[in-house]
Design a protein around this motif. Structure first.
Motif, short mmCIF file in Angstrom:
data_model
loop_
_atom_site.label_atom_id
_atom_site.label_comp_id
_atom_site.label_asym_id
_atom_site.label_seq_id
_atom_site.Cartn_x
_atom_site.Cartn_y
_atom_site.Cartn_z
N ASP A 54 53.41 43.86 18.93
CA ASP A 54 53.11 43.21 20.21
C ASP A 54 51.97 43.90 20.95
N ARG A 55 50.91 44.20 20.23
CA ARG A 55 49.78 44.96 20.78
C ARG A 55 48.81 44.02 21.49
N VAL A 56 48.54 44.28 22.78
CA VAL A 56 47.55 43.55 23.56
C VAL A 56 46.47 44.54 23.96
N HIS A 57 45.22 44.24 23.57
CA HIS A 57 44.10 45.15 23.76
C HIS A 57 42.96 44.37 24.41
N TYR A 73 52.33 36.08 29.39
CA TYR A 73 53.43 35.20 29.77
C TYR A 73 54.47 35.08 28.67
N LYS A 74 55.71 34.90 29.08
CA LYS A 74 56.75 34.40 28.18
C LYS A 74 56.62 32.90 28.27
N LYS A 97 48.32 47.87 25.58
CA LYS A 97 49.77 47.99 25.75
C LYS A 97 50.41 47.44 24.49
N SER A 98 51.60 47.95 24.16
CA SER A 98 52.29 47.47 22.97
C SER A 98 53.79 47.65 23.13
N VAL A 104 58.77 45.36 29.34
CA VAL A 104 58.11 44.06 29.27
C VAL A 104 57.04 43.99 28.18
N TYR A 105 56.59 45.14 27.68
CA TYR A 105 55.55 45.17 26.65
C TYR A 105 56.09 44.81 25.27
#
Length: 141
Positions: A54-57, A73-74, A97-98, A104-105
């Motif tokens: 679940d990595r957001v970069h 968002y969910k 974040k991951s 929540v990450y």
């Protein structure tokens, strides 16, 4: 018999090595701030979502006095609930974040959405614009 086993082992190794990169590539999604206007030359920020972990970069890629922001968002940005947001400014600066950060990450294994925008601060207020919505099935399979 040894020759047959050697050929079988080589074939299995080839299948595994060819299958792995394709599988990983299918679960990485790219986002750009310029996509809001269909511009591939006007990007001022880039984002990547990788399902594995679940990595957001996100990165600011232009010295234009504006940063980039992402809202996660969910569900979709139109119908979902914001789980968290991140901002970064200054050309070359990035933030990640991951799921390893917990809470929540660690995104749900369902539809997840992203609103990726440029942002700027005026009168101590954060403003966003040139946003593009994305949504993906986070099935990690």
């Amino acid at each position: 018999m040894k020759k047959v086993l050697g050929v079988a082992a080589a074939a299995l190794t080839a299948v595994v090595s060819f299958a792995s990169p394709a599988s990983a590539a299918d679960h990485t999604k790219h986002m750009h701030t310029g996509d809001a206007y269909g511009s591939v030359t006007g990007w001022s920020g880039e984002g990547v979502f990788t399902e594995e972990g679940d990595r957001v970069h996100i990165c600011d890629t232009d010295a234009d006095g504006r940063g980039v922001a992402i809202y996660v968002y969910k569900g979709t940005p139109d119908t979902g609930n914001v789980l968290y947001s991140m901002q970064v400014g200054g050309e070359g600066n990035c933030v990640t974040k991951s799921a390893a950060d917990g809470g929540v990450y660690n995104l749900p294994e369902s539809r997840v959405g992203f609103k990726f925008c440029r942002y700027w601060v005026a009168d101590k207020i954060i403003h966003t614009g040139e946003c593009k919505d994305y949504d993906f099935l986070n099935d990690n399979s």
